[in-house]
Design a protein around this motif. Structure first.
Motif, short mmCIF file in Angstrom:
data_model
loop_
_atom_site.label_atom_id
_atom_site.label_comp_id
_atom_site.label_asym_id
_atom_site.label_seq_id
_atom_site.Cartn_x
_atom_site.Cartn_y
_atom_site.Cartn_z
N ASP A 607 2.67 -4.69 5.08
CA ASP A 607 2.73 -4.35 6.50
C ASP A 607 1.44 -4.77 7.18
O ASP A 607 0.36 -4.69 6.61
N VAL A 608 1.58 -5.22 8.40
CA VAL A 608 0.44 -5.78 9.13
C VAL A 608 -0.55 -4.68 9.48
O VAL A 608 -0.18 -3.65 10.02
N PHE A 609 -1.83 -4.88 9.13
CA PHE A 609 -2.84 -3.95 9.62
C PHE A 609 -3.82 -4.64 10.55
O PHE A 609 -4.64 -4.02 11.18
N ASP A 610 -3.73 -5.95 10.62
CA ASP A 610 -4.52 -6.71 11.59
C ASP A 610 -3.63 -7.89 11.97
O ASP A 610 -3.17 -8.63 11.09
N ASP A 611 -3.41 -8.06 13.28
CA ASP A 611 -2.46 -9.10 13.70
C ASP A 611 -2.84 -10.50 13.22
O ASP A 611 -2.00 -11.40 13.19
N ALA A 612 -4.12 -10.66 12.88
CA ALA A 612 -4.55 -12.00 12.45
C ALA A 612 -4.06 -12.34 11.05
O ALA A 612 -4.00 -13.50 10.67
N LEU A 613 -3.73 -11.33 10.28
CA LEU A 613 -3.48 -11.53 8.85
C LEU A 613 -2.05 -11.20 8.47
O LEU A 613 -1.50 -10.19 8.89
N GLN A 614 -1.47 -12.04 7.64
CA GLN A 614 -0.14 -11.77 7.11
C GLN A 614 -0.19 -11.98 5.59
O GLN A 614 -0.66 -13.01 5.14
N ILE A 615 0.29 -11.01 4.85
CA ILE A 615 0.22 -11.12 3.39
C ILE A 615 1.63 -11.16 2.82
O ILE A 615 2.46 -10.29 3.10
N THR A 616 1.88 -12.18 2.04
CA THR A 616 3.19 -12.36 1.41
C THR A 616 2.96 -12.62 -0.07
O THR A 616 2.04 -13.38 -0.42
N GLY A 617 3.77 -12.03 -0.90
CA GLY A 617 3.60 -12.29 -2.33
C GLY A 617 4.91 -12.15 -3.08
O GLY A 617 5.92 -11.71 -2.54
N VAL A 619 6.08 -10.72 -6.96
CA VAL A 619 5.67 -10.05 -8.19
C VAL A 619 6.77 -10.25 -9.22
O VAL A 619 7.96 -10.04 -8.92
N ALA A 620 6.37 -10.65 -10.43
CA ALA A 620 7.36 -10.89 -11.49
C ALA A 620 8.13 -9.61 -11.79
O ALA A 620 7.58 -8.51 -11.66
N GLU A 621 9.38 -9.78 -12.20
CA GLU A 621 10.22 -8.61 -12.51
C GLU A 621 9.54 -7.69 -13.53
O GLU A 621 9.61 -6.48 -13.41
N ASP A 622 8.85 -8.30 -14.52
CA ASP A 622 8.19 -7.45 -15.53
C ASP A 622 6.78 -7.05 -15.09
O ASP A 622 6.04 -6.47 -15.86
N ARG A 623 6.41 -7.39 -13.90
CA ARG A 623 5.14 -7.03 -13.27
C ARG A 623 3.93 -7.55 -14.07
O ARG A 623 2.86 -6.98 -14.03
N SER A 624 4.14 -8.63 -14.79
CA SER A 624 3.04 -9.19 -15.57
C SER A 624 2.19 -10.13 -14.72
O SER A 624 1.06 -10.43 -15.07
N ARG A 625 2.74 -10.63 -13.61
CA ARG A 625 1.95 -11.54 -12.79
C ARG A 625 2.51 -11.59 -11.37
O ARG A 625 3.64 -11.11 -11.12
N ALA A 626 1.74 -12.17 -10.51
CA ALA A 626 2.15 -12.25 -9.11
C ALA A 626 1.38 -13.37 -8.43
O ALA A 626 0.36 -13.84 -8.95
N LEU A 627 1.91 -13.81 -7.32
CA LEU A 627 1.21 -14.80 -6.50
C LEU A 627 1.25 -14.29 -5.06
O LEU A 627 2.33 -13.93 -4.57
N PHE A 628 0.10 -14.27 -4.42
CA PHE A 628 0.04 -13.78 -3.04
C PHE A 628 -0.58 -14.84 -2.15
O PHE A 628 -1.39 -15.66 -2.59
N SER A 629 -0.20 -14.80 -0.89
CA SER A 629 -0.84 -15.64 0.11
C SER A 629 -1.44 -14.73 1.17
O SER A 629 -0.75 -13.87 1.72
N LEU A 630 -2.72 -14.92 1.43
CA LEU A 630 -3.36 -14.21 2.54
C LEU A 630 -3.41 -15.22 3.68
O LEU A 630 -4.17 -16.19 3.62
N THR A 631 -2.58 -15.03 4.66
CA THR A 631 -2.40 -16.04 5.68
C THR A 631 -3.06 -15.61 6.98
O THR A 631 -2.79 -14.51 7.48
N PHE A 632 -3.89 -16.46 7.50
CA PHE A 632 -4.60 -16.15 8.75
C PHE A 632 -3.87 -16.83 9.89
O PHE A 632 -3.93 -18.05 10.03
N LEU A 633 -3.15 -16.03 10.67
CA LEU A 633 -2.36 -16.59 11.76
C LEU A 633 -3.25 -16.89 12.96
O LEU A 633 -2.95 -17.77 13.76
N SER A 634 -4.30 -16.10 13.10
CA SER A 634 -5.18 -16.27 14.26
C SER A 634 -6.55 -15.73 13.87
O SER A 634 -6.81 -15.46 12.70
N ARG A 635 -7.44 -15.54 14.83
CA ARG A 635 -8.76 -14.97 14.56
C ARG A 635 -8.72 -13.50 14.86
O ARG A 635 -8.23 -13.08 15.92
#
Ligand code: DGJ
Length: 743
Positions: A607-617, A619-635
């Motif tokens: 969930d957004v806590f700063d409009d500049a940032l969007q986080i999407t990821g 997570v593996a079904e077995d929760r052994s790994r994950a990949l996230f993107s910290l995306t900066f939409l603006s300043r």
């Protein structure tokens, strides 16, 4: 779960969802509870659930308690949208069905009934998936003499009074699926689609939830109509206090006329309850992943040539493009619009599905062979439902064009709709597509549809034909799949105008939008993923300057955005610089290394806590790994955005969190202490050593968000470490002489 068919109350249970269906007194089924799992309940407890939900008599209202059926009945004094609207020449418009005992299995309930007086029979089917996705449909049959004209068949699912905030999607071409929220007030929030296709502005999932619900939390109930033609979704709150969400096909005048014995089956109406939008999306994803047609193979890296060459087809140039693609490890090459007779621009050719002899004197097989020999699959574009007036097909069969009122509809993109409901037109298109698919080695079709169906009648009398057309499109897809079982199909429609569970039952991915500007795509993909899992969401890296918006973006942002999808490229790679090609290799390596995770894991949208940032990821079904993107939409308006948290990990396991340099946003290198040491060598795996922390720490305490220039993204890898851990736990992390200068 009761399997006794005489039970007047049935409890369908899944991992997280319970549905309690009241079948008392041979009446139409009524849902007493649809929401969180209620645990195992015996018959007495189930009867209490029904009693607790029973509506009581209020002032100036019907003199006995009324029931709200899943097919709401006017005969039960229901004042909202009725389940059935129709008549037999003005009669039989308010049926009162008497139902037989239900057939119940652990996941399904089927119940048949009849109103002998009205001459109508009904079947209602419920299914609750193992994960908890509910779906319901109805079949209405005319069992008497005289035509029954059905104007509407609408299913309704009750939602509790605490659900008071609506969230659904709107959008337009190139900017599909924009979210909109509003309070649920007395009245109806009705989303009608009269485009004859799902539309860029379809609600996708019409949600009502507890106010403030987000991705992580907040109970939410959503409805989706699995149909690619005209349709209606609605949320209704009545002054009685009842609330429902529901929907069905939107029928045009006289589209459904049932002679004795004829039946109409509604599309499946899906109900998805979850604690938060991510939990709801997981229901849809699991449903699609469990279908027999869900792609089992790795999703191939794709090159689509549309934005590279448009209509400018030249065999030599395309072969060169194929060579560059193959040298980068691309696995599928898709030839888009422009290969068939007369198609030098968008004003001619649609309908003439013969390889253009002038542009392709030796046919398409030499290109397909070259593509194959370079280790790639060959894909081809079709738009089977359309016709240009400037085509042999339109000249020979003007009556195959959908029309009404003795005139042609307003052209759109210079084209008209081919009436596939006519058996001769259907057969002609099927024959042509079969011939091309037989002549050329084709693994994949991009199935496009580029206009709304307005004035879509069938010649000569002009009767409305959208229902018939939609059913014919499905039949055509089904028949081609039967003839070519290995064929994969992409659903495209002016970009992302045909995204629904009806078409997804028959296709392998959707093209989410014609806009590949990553800033726009961050939003489009985020919301498309409410229904569509990433492996079926087409996302391409386009050229630096977006052809749709004119904005320019660095390759790292374009690639980091498309990575969270079925990755492809739509760019004339012959124009790419050596440095860009090298960077692309790195991204493709990352995609190959992570696609098993991205395409099977669980989607997490923080969930957004700063409009500049969007986080999407993911997570593996077995929760052994994950990949996230910290995306900066603006300043951001603050220098340090604060700590981000990562959801979905195992609170008790320890994970290494490692930023990758491949996604390193330029324009500032002030990185937080937890980044650790930077790798000295380059390569697709290069980055920082990162930090080790437990899932609990990561989801509750979090890590400082690095800084970044706008319109860039950091990619962060998360992997579980062994029992002994690894160096650099977050607790013991030494403050370093950071941030570094951003020189
Ligand atoms: C619309 C699609 O969305 C595009 O990707 C492209 O295939 C064009 N049609 C071709 O006409």
């Amino acid at each position: 779960m009761s399997t006794d068919t005489r039970q007047p109350v049935v409890h369908l249970r899944s991992r997280a969802v319970s549905v309690v269906i009241d079948l008392h007194d041979g009446r139409l089924p009524s849902i007493a509870h649809w929401g969180a799992d209620l645990g195992p309940l015996d018959d007495a407890e189930l009867a209490d659930v029904v009693r607790g939900a029973e509506r009581f008599v209020t002032e100036n209202a019907p003199d006995r308690p009324t029931r709200l059926a899943v097919l709401p009945e006017q005969s039960e004094a229901w004042l909202g949208r009725p389940g059935i609207t129709g008549s037999r020449d003005g009669r039989d418009w308010s049926p009162l069905f008497t139902m037989e005992p239900a057939q119940v299995t652990p996941r399904t309930v089927t119940v048949d009934g009849e109103d002998a007086e009205a001459g109508l029979a009904i079947r209602i089917e419920f299914e609750l998936s193992e994960a908890g996705l509910l779906r319901v449909r109805a079949t209405l049959r005319n069992v008497a003499d005289g035509v029954y004209r059905l104007d509407d068949l609408h299913l309704a699912l009750p939602i509790p009074a605490r659900a008071r905030e609506v969230l659904d999607l709107a959008g337009r071409w190139g900017k599909e699926r924009t979210p909109q929220r509003s309070p649920l007030r007395v009245g109806a929030w009705v989303r009608e689609d009269r485009r004859g296709r799902t539309g860029p502005d379809a609600p996708l999932v019409l949600n009502v939830g507890v106010p403030g619900f987000g991705f992580a939390t907040g109970e939410v109930w959503g409805v989706h109509v699995g149909w690619s033609g005209n349709q209606r979704h609605l949320a209704e709150r009545l002054s009685t206090g009842d609330q429902v969400i529901g929907g069905g096909e939107l029928l045009l005048p006289d589209e459904i006329r049932l002679a004795r014995g004829d039946a109409y089956t509604s599309p499946w109406v899906y109900g998805a309850h979850g604690d938060g939008l991510d939990a709801q999306a997981a229901l849809f994803h699991e449903h699609l992943r469990a279908q027999p047609g869900h792609p089992a193979r790795d999703r191939p890296l794709t090159l689509n040539v549309w934005e590279a060459v448009y209509f400018d087809h030249d065999a030599e140039a395309l072969m060169q493009l194929a060579e560059v693609a193959s040298s980068l490890g691309i696995e599928r090459f898709v030839l888009d619009d422009g290969w068939f007779r007369g198609r030098r621009h968008d004003r001619a050719g649609l309908g003439d599905w013969f390889v253009d002899e002038e542009v392709w004197p030796d046919g398409l097989q030499p290109l397909a062979d070259r593509v194959r020999s370079l280790g790639m699959e060959f894909g081809l574009w079709f738009e089977p439902e359309m016709v240009n007036l400037d085509s042999d097909l339109a000249r020979e069969h003007p009556d195959w064009i959908m029309q009404t009122g003795g005139r042609l509809p307003i052209p759109a993109r210079n084209q008209q709709v081919l009436d596939l409901g006519r058996p001769e037109a259907f057969a002609a298109v099927l024959e042509r597509m079969t011939a091309i698919l037989t002549e050329v080695d084709i693994a994949y079709i991009k199935w496009d549809q580029n206009r709304d169906l307005v004035d879509a009648g069938s010649a000569p009398d002009g009767r409305a034909g959208v229902h018939r057309q939609t059913a014919a499109v499905y039949r055509l897809m089904d028949e081609l799949t039967r003839r070519f079982p290995e064929l994969e199909i992409e659903s495209c429609s002016s970009g992302g105008s045909r995204v629904d569970l009806g078409v997804l039952e028959r296709t392998h991915r959707v093209w989410a939008s014609d806009c590949s500007d990553p800033l726009e795509r961050q939003q489009i993909n985020r919301w498309t993923a409410q229904l569509v899992p990433l492996e079926r969401l087409g996302a391409h890296i386009a050229s630096g300057r977006s052809h749709t918006t004119g904005r320019s973006h660095e390759l790292s942002f374009r690639a980091a955005t498309a990575l969270f999808g079925h990755l492809g490229v739509e760019w004339d790679l012959r124009q790419a610089s050596p440095a860009e090609l090298e960077e692309l290799r790195g991204w493709f390596g990352l995609y190959r290394r992570t696609r098993d995770l991205l395409h099977t894991g669980r989607l997490v949208r923080e969930d957004v806590f700063d409009d500049a940032l969007q986080i999407t990821g993911v997570v593996a079904e077995d929760r052994s790994r994950a990949l996230f993107s910290l995306t900066f939409l603006s300043r951001s308006d603050v220098a340090r955005i604060g700590r981000f948290t990562l959801r979905g990990l195992d609170p008790e396991r320890r994970y290494r969190v490692r930023p990758l340099r491949i996604g390193e946003p330029s324009g500032g290198r002030a990185v937080p202490a937890w980044f650790g040491e930077e790798d000295e060598v380059d390569g697709p795996l290069a980055g920082w050593t990162g930090v080790v922390a437990s899932g609990a720490v990561l989801s509750h305490s979090g890590l400082q968000t690095p800084s970044s220039a706008p319109e860039r993204a950091w990619i962060v890898e998360v992997s579980a470490v062994g029992e002994d851990g690894d160096a650099g736990s977050i607790v013991g992390c030494r403050p370093r002489d950071l941030p570094r200068s951003s020189a």
